[in-house]
Design a protein around this motif. Structure first.
Motif, PDB file in Angstrom:
ATOM      1  N   GLU A 209      20.555  14.839  20.968  1.00  0.00           N
ATOM      2  CA  GLU A 209      20.475  15.094  22.403  1.00  0.00           C
ATOM      3  C   GLU A 209      21.804  14.804  23.093  1.00  0.00           C
ATOM      4  O   GLU A 209      22.562  13.910  22.697  1.00  0.00           O
ATOM      5  CB  GLU A 209      19.368  14.252  23.055  1.00  0.00           C
ATOM      6  CG  GLU A 209      19.583  12.765  23.004  1.00  0.00           C
ATOM      7  CD  GLU A 209      18.522  11.994  23.775  1.00  0.00           C
ATOM      8  OE1 GLU A 209      17.598  12.616  24.333  1.00  0.00           O
ATOM      9  OE2 GLU A 209      18.635  10.753  23.830  1.00  0.00           O
TER      10      GLU A 209
ATOM     11  N   SER B 233      25.839  26.053  28.256  1.00  0.00           N
ATOM     12  CA  SER B 233      25.607  25.578  26.889  1.00  0.00           C
ATOM     13  C   SER B 233      26.104  24.160  26.672  1.00  0.00           C
ATOM     14  O   SER B 233      26.122  23.679  25.541  1.00  0.00           O
ATOM     15  CB  SER B 233      26.291  26.510  25.886  1.00  0.00           C
ATOM     16  OG  SER B 233      25.765  27.815  25.976  1.00  0.00           O
TER      17      SER B 233
ATOM     18  N   SER C 179      23.946  21.836  24.602  1.00  0.00           N
ATOM     19  CA  SER C 179      23.407  22.404  23.372  1.00  0.00           C
ATOM     20  C   SER C 179      24.275  22.049  22.175  1.00  0.00           C
ATOM     21  O   SER C 179      25.442  22.456  22.107  1.00  0.00           O
ATOM     22  CB  SER C 179      23.317  23.928  23.497  1.00  0.00           C
ATOM     23  OG  SER C 179      22.910  24.498  22.275  1.00  0.00           O
TER      24      SER C 179
ATOM     25  N   SER D 233      24.396  23.224  19.269  1.00  0.00           N
ATOM     26  CA  SER D 233      24.851  24.388  18.514  1.00  0.00           C
ATOM     27  C   SER D 233      26.074  25.040  19.126  1.00  0.00           C
ATOM     28  O   SER D 233      26.725  25.869  18.490  1.00  0.00           O
ATOM     29  CB  SER D 233      23.724  25.414  18.393  1.00  0.00           C
ATOM     30  OG  SER D 233      23.337  25.893  19.677  1.00  0.00           O
ATOM     31  N   ALA D 234      26.411  24.692  20.357  1.00  0.00           N
ATOM     32  CA  ALA D 234      27.571  25.284  21.028  1.00  0.00           C
ATOM     33  C   ALA D 234      28.878  24.619  20.643  1.00  0.00           C
ATOM     34  O   ALA D 234      29.950  25.094  21.010  1.00  0.00           O
ATOM     35  CB  ALA D 234      27.390  25.212  22.544  1.00  0.00           C
TER      36      ALA D 234
END
Length: 125
Positions: free
Chosen positions: A45, A105, A108, A110-111
């Motif tokens: 997170e 993003s 996130s 994944s970014a």
């Protein structure tokens, strides 16, 4: 860019810790820099981050009022000062960097293309 996080440890509830992320390569202002954390059995997170285009700091609600992020362009470091720590802050903390992500993003995982190795923070009750 390579990232190396340090500063984790064991602290009692209410205590403080300062994490540091050292970058190699380009200066920190060339990247969006963020801290994430991951507790056992939970997803990674977002905690806080500097958006590259503006330098503005964004924080998760869990960090507001207790955590302070700072960056030193000369030292190429991004620090995270954590005060009033709680047992629920226990996690592995990671620094991450991206030179391409867009603001939507920011939180996130994944970014982010670049990650440090993580540093363990344990808060005892």
């Amino acid at each position: 860019v390579q990232l190396q996080a340090s500063g984790g440890g064991l602290v009692q509830a209410g205590g403080s810790l300062r994490l540091s992320c050292v970058t190699s390569g380009r200066t920190v202002s060339g990247y969006t820099m963020a801290w994430f954390r991951q507790a056992p059995g939970k997803e990674r997170e977002f905690v806080t981050g500097f958006f590259r285009n503006t330098g503005r700091v964004y924080q998760a609600d869990s960090a507001k009022g207790r955590f302070t992020a700072s960056r030193d362009r000369g030292k190429q470091t991004v620090d995270l000062l954590m005060d009033s720590l709680k047992p629920e802050d226990t996690a592995v903390y990671y620094c991450a960097a991206s030179d391409t992500l867009i603001l939507s993003s920011l939180a996130s995982p994944s970014a982010y293309r670049y990650w440090g190795q993580g540093t363990q923070v344990t808060v005892s009750s």
